[in-house]
Every structure is written in structure tokens, then in C-alpha cells.
Design a protein around this motif. Structure first.
Motif, PDB file in Angstrom:
ATOM      1  N   PHE A  29      -3.374  -2.115  27.701  1.00 20.24           N
ATOM      2  CA  PHE A  29      -2.050  -2.186  27.022  1.00 20.24           C
ATOM      3  C   PHE A  29      -1.743  -3.152  25.884  1.00 20.24           C
ATOM      4  O   PHE A  29      -1.410  -2.534  25.137  1.00 20.24           O
ATOM      5  N   ALA A  30      -2.446  -4.306  26.159  1.00 18.13           N
ATOM      6  CA  ALA A  30      -2.339  -5.313  25.094  1.00 18.13           C
ATOM      7  C   ALA A  30      -2.900  -5.092  24.151  1.00 18.13           C
ATOM      8  O   ALA A  30      -2.946  -5.084  22.858  1.00 18.13           O
ATOM      9  N   GLU A  31      -4.213  -4.507  24.114  1.00 22.89           N
ATOM     10  CA  GLU A  31      -5.388  -3.963  23.190  1.00 22.89           C
ATOM     11  C   GLU A  31      -4.587  -2.805  22.528  1.00 22.89           C
ATOM     12  O   GLU A  31      -4.742  -2.643  20.887  1.00 22.89           O
ATOM     13  N   LYS A  32      -4.212  -2.017  23.234  1.00 26.08           N
ATOM     14  CA  LYS A  32      -3.549  -0.707  22.325  1.00 26.08           C
ATOM     15  C   LYS A  32      -2.233  -1.216  21.719  1.00 26.08           C
ATOM     16  O   LYS A  32      -2.139  -0.646  20.314  1.00 26.08           O
ATOM     17  N   ALA A  33      -1.531  -2.143  21.794  1.00 28.37           N
ATOM     18  CA  ALA A  33      -0.466  -2.317  21.310  1.00 28.37           C
ATOM     19  C   ALA A  33      -0.957  -3.318  19.954  1.00 28.37           C
ATOM     20  O   ALA A  33      -0.107  -3.101  18.921  1.00 28.37           O
ATOM     21  N   LYS A  34      -2.157  -3.956  19.798  1.00 29.71           N
ATOM     22  CA  LYS A  34      -2.589  -4.497  18.827  1.00 29.71           C
ATOM     23  C   LYS A  34      -3.138  -3.642  17.615  1.00 29.71           C
ATOM     24  O   LYS A  34      -3.154  -3.896  16.537  1.00 29.71           O
ATOM     25  N   ARG A  35      -3.530  -2.396  18.230  1.00 31.75           N
ATOM     26  CA  ARG A  35      -4.222  -1.573  17.306  1.00 31.75           C
ATOM     27  C   ARG A  35      -3.222  -0.828  16.267  1.00 31.75           C
ATOM     28  O   ARG A  35      -2.057  -0.308  16.897  1.00 31.75           O
ATOM     29  N   VAL A  36      -3.591  -0.661  15.165  1.00 27.50           N
ATOM     30  CA  VAL A  36      -2.408  -0.073  14.079  1.00 27.50           C
ATOM     31  C   VAL A  36      -3.307   0.848  13.334  1.00 27.50           C
ATOM     32  O   VAL A  36      -4.311   0.720  12.785  1.00 27.50           O
ATOM     33  N   ARG A  37      -2.759   2.226  13.441  1.00 23.36           N
ATOM     34  CA  ARG A  37      -3.220   3.109  12.784  1.00 23.36           C
ATOM     35  C   ARG A  37      -2.811   3.013  10.961  1.00 23.36           C
ATOM     36  O   ARG A  37      -1.779   2.258  10.947  1.00 23.36           O
ATOM     37  N   PRO A  38      -3.900   3.500  10.157  1.00 20.86           N
ATOM     38  CA  PRO A  38      -3.623   3.141   8.829  1.00 20.86           C
ATOM     39  C   PRO A  38      -2.563   3.830   8.475  1.00 20.86           C
ATOM     40  O   PRO A  38      -2.040   5.164   8.737  1.00 20.86           O
ATOM     41  N   VAL A  39      -1.788   3.142   7.526  1.00 15.97           N
ATOM     42  CA  VAL A  39      -0.735   3.873   6.897  1.00 15.97           C
ATOM     43  C   VAL A  39      -1.144   4.324   5.131  1.00 15.97           C
ATOM     44  O   VAL A  39      -1.916   3.612   4.820  1.00 15.97           O
ATOM     45  N   ARG A  40      -0.543   5.367   5.070  1.00 17.15           N
ATOM     46  CA  ARG A  40      -1.219   6.057   3.719  1.00 17.15           C
ATOM     47  C   ARG A  40       0.150   5.951   2.571  1.00 17.15           C
ATOM     48  O   ARG A  40       0.107   6.776   2.025  1.00 17.15           O
ATOM     49  N   PHE A  41       0.863   5.005   2.741  1.00 17.19           N
ATOM     50  CA  PHE A  41       2.003   4.992   1.819  1.00 17.19           C
ATOM     51  C   PHE A  41       1.316   4.664   0.353  1.00 17.19           C
ATOM     52  O   PHE A  41       2.033   4.710  -0.565  1.00 17.19           O
ATOM     53  N   GLN A  42       0.230   3.912   0.300  1.00 20.94           N
ATOM     54  CA  GLN A  42      -0.243   3.453  -1.001  1.00 20.94           C
ATOM     55  C   GLN A  42      -0.543   4.556  -1.856  1.00 20.94           C
ATOM     56  O   GLN A  42      -0.317   4.339  -3.173  1.00 20.94           O
ATOM     57  N   GLU A  43      -0.526   5.801  -1.423  1.00 23.00           N
ATOM     58  CA  GLU A  43      -0.943   7.043  -2.141  1.00 23.00           C
ATOM     59  C   GLU A  43       0.456   7.411  -2.879  1.00 23.00           C
ATOM     60  O   GLU A  43       0.222   8.343  -3.658  1.00 23.00           O
ATOM     61  N   CYS A  44       1.465   7.005  -2.370  1.00 30.78           N
ATOM     62  CA  CYS A  44       2.933   7.520  -2.977  1.00 30.78           C
ATOM     63  C   CYS A  44       3.240   6.776  -4.300  1.00 30.78           C
ATOM     64  O   CYS A  44       2.960   5.925  -4.762  1.00 30.78           O
ATOM     65  N   GLN A  45       3.566   8.000  -5.294  1.00 30.18           N
ATOM     66  CA  GLN A  45       3.910   7.506  -6.428  1.00 30.18           C
ATOM     67  C   GLN A  45       5.286   7.536  -6.756  1.00 30.18           C
ATOM     68  O   GLN A  45       5.977   6.992  -7.769  1.00 30.18           O
ATOM     69  N   SER A  46       6.318   8.289  -5.880  1.00 34.41           N
ATOM     70  CA  SER A  46       7.640   7.998  -6.099  1.00 34.41           C
ATOM     71  C   SER A  46       8.267   7.566  -4.742  1.00 34.41           C
ATOM     72  O   SER A  46       7.746   7.558  -3.943  1.00 34.41           O
ATOM     73  N   ALA A  74       4.936  -2.554   5.328  1.00 39.32           N
ATOM     74  CA  ALA A  74       4.189  -1.697   3.986  1.00 39.32           C
ATOM     75  C   ALA A  74       5.368  -0.938   3.315  1.00 39.32           C
ATOM     76  O   ALA A  74       5.298  -0.837   2.048  1.00 39.32           O
ATOM     77  N   PHE A  75       6.211  -0.391   3.900  1.00 37.86           N
ATOM     78  CA  PHE A  75       7.411   0.683   3.218  1.00 37.86           C
ATOM     79  C   PHE A  75       8.252  -0.680   2.408  1.00 37.86           C
ATOM     80  O   PHE A  75       8.549  -0.274   1.218  1.00 37.86           O
ATOM     81  N   ASP A  76       8.637  -1.724   2.852  1.00 38.82           N
ATOM     82  CA  ASP A  76       9.469  -2.582   1.995  1.00 38.82           C
ATOM     83  C   ASP A  76       8.616  -2.961   0.789  1.00 38.82           C
ATOM     84  O   ASP A  76       9.259  -3.089  -0.264  1.00 38.82           O
ATOM     85  N   ARG A  77       7.377  -3.457   0.980  1.00 41.82           N
ATOM     86  CA  ARG A  77       6.572  -3.976  -0.099  1.00 41.82           C
ATOM     87  C   ARG A  77       6.437  -2.892  -1.147  1.00 41.82           C
ATOM     88  O   ARG A  77       6.519  -3.160  -2.310  1.00 41.82           O
ATOM     89  N   LEU A  78       6.005  -1.678  -0.717  1.00 43.61           N
ATOM     90  CA  LEU A  78       5.910  -0.496  -1.748  1.00 43.61           C
ATOM     91  C   LEU A  78       7.287   0.053  -2.383  1.00 43.61           C
ATOM     92  O   LEU A  78       7.241   0.224  -3.563  1.00 43.61           O
ATOM     93  N   LYS A  80       9.824  -2.059  -3.266  1.00 41.06           N
ATOM     94  CA  LYS A  80      10.037  -3.075  -4.059  1.00 41.06           C
ATOM     95  C   LYS A  80       9.156  -2.644  -5.477  1.00 41.06           C
ATOM     96  O   LYS A  80       9.547  -2.629  -6.570  1.00 41.06           O
ATOM     97  N   LEU A  81       7.776  -2.511  -5.054  1.00 42.17           N
ATOM     98  CA  LEU A  81       6.890  -2.222  -6.244  1.00 42.17           C
ATOM     99  C   LEU A  81       7.155  -0.932  -7.154  1.00 42.17           C
ATOM    100  O   LEU A  81       7.209  -1.069  -8.203  1.00 42.17           O
ATOM    101  N   ILE A  82       7.535   0.045  -6.473  1.00 41.27           N
ATOM    102  CA  ILE A  82       7.820   1.424  -7.138  1.00 41.27           C
ATOM    103  C   ILE A  82       9.218   1.129  -7.880  1.00 41.27           C
ATOM    104  O   ILE A  82       9.354   1.611  -8.922  1.00 41.27           O
ATOM    105  N   THR A  83      10.243   0.487  -7.314  1.00 42.02           N
ATOM    106  CA  THR A  83      11.325   0.284  -7.959  1.00 42.02           C
ATOM    107  C   THR A  83      11.141  -0.537  -9.084  1.00 42.02           C
ATOM    108  O   THR A  83      11.701  -0.161 -10.182  1.00 42.02           O
ATOM    109  N   VAL A  84      10.465  -1.825  -9.007  1.00 44.03           N
ATOM    110  CA  VAL A  84      10.476  -2.511 -10.138  1.00 44.03           C
ATOM    111  C   VAL A  84       9.533  -1.536 -11.221  1.00 44.03           C
ATOM    112  O   VAL A  84       9.812  -1.669 -12.552  1.00 44.03           O
ATOM    113  N   ARG A  85       8.328  -1.041 -10.759  1.00 44.33           N
ATOM    114  CA  ARG A  85       7.746  -0.241 -11.666  1.00 44.33           C
ATOM    115  C   ARG A  85       8.539   0.801 -12.731  1.00 44.33           C
ATOM    116  O   ARG A  85       8.526   1.040 -13.841  1.00 44.33           O
TER     117      ARG A  85
END
Length: 130
Positions: A29-46, A74-78, A80-85
Motif C-alpha cells: 500500500f505504501a509503495e503504491k501510494a508513492k508511485r505517480v503516473r506521468p502527467v501530460r500537462f506539458q503538452e498543453c498550449q492553452s 503541475a497544474f498550478d505551475r503550468l 502560471k506559465l501559460i498565463t504569463v506567456r
């Protein structure tokens, strides 16, 4: 440790957990909780694409707490980046619009150029005095 060793250990822990070993179940359970599936937010342009991807990721049935925290960061970071851009692009476009105006040059015959130049200079002097 490579992937085969990791899979073998997880398989062994799974068998022990199914057999009633509480410690093996806690480790899994602890090992599964640590695993994070990849987030594909970097591909978003808008922002619209980012919102759709975020909602899709957070709407998964088996999302863990670590994954939801990772996705939120990741959502918060991107966001902010998209808004500033986008804001920088708008400011650059506005600056370009202010700088680049059309210069209208009337078609006149060369004989009247001198009269037009004197008239223009007089208008500039009046404007400068006011």
C-alpha cells in the motif's frame, strides 16, 4: 535494482499479502501510494487544453493522494506559465500596434509640396506651444 527485480519483489509481497501477511500489505500500500503516473500537462498550449487534461487526470477511478498532489502542483505551475506567456504576447501585440501605425502620404503634385510643408510646420509649432 532493475524492473525485473522490482516486479519480482512486488509479486512476492502481493502473494504474502493475499496469504494474510499484514506487513506485506502495508508495504504494498505504501509503495503504491508513492508511485505517480506521468502527467501530460506539458503538452498543453492553452488554458482550455490544460483544464481538460487536469479534469481527465483527476477523474481517474484509482487516483492516489500522491498523484492528485503531483497533478495539482503541475497544474498550478503550468497555469502560471501559460498565463504569463499569454499576457506577454498580448503586451507585445499591443506594443506592436502602438508602434506600427500606417503612415498615409497623400498624393500631390510636387509644385504644392512646399506649401504643404509650410502648413505642416506651422501646425507643429502651434501644437508645440500648446
Amino acid at each position: 535494482m532493475d524492473e525485473q527485480d522490482e516486479e519480482r519483489i512486488i509479486l512476492g509481497l502481493t502473494l504474502r499479502a493475499k496469504g494474510g501477511d499484514v506487513d506485506a500489505a502495508k508495504l504494498l500500500f505504501a509503495e503504491k501510494a508513492k508511485r505517480v503516473r506521468p502527467v501530460r500537462f506539458q503538452e498543453c498550449q492553452s488554458l482550455d487544453e490544460l483544464k481538460i487534461e487536469f479534469e481527465t487526470y483527476m477523474g481517474m477511478d484509482d487516483i492516489t493522494r500522491a498523484e492528485s498532489e503531483h497533478a495539482a502542483k503541475a497544474f498550478d505551475r503550468l497555469f502560471k506559465l501559460i498565463t504569463v506567456r499569454d499576457e506577454a504576447q498580448k503586451q507585445a501585440a499591443a506594443a506592436t500596434m502602438n508602434i506600427s501605425g500606417l503612415l498615409l502620404v497623400p498624393f500631390t503634385d510636387p509644385i504644392s509640396w512646399e506649401a504643404m510643408a509650410e502648413k505642416s510646420q506651422a501646425a507643429l509649432r502651434v501644437h508645440a506651444r500648446n
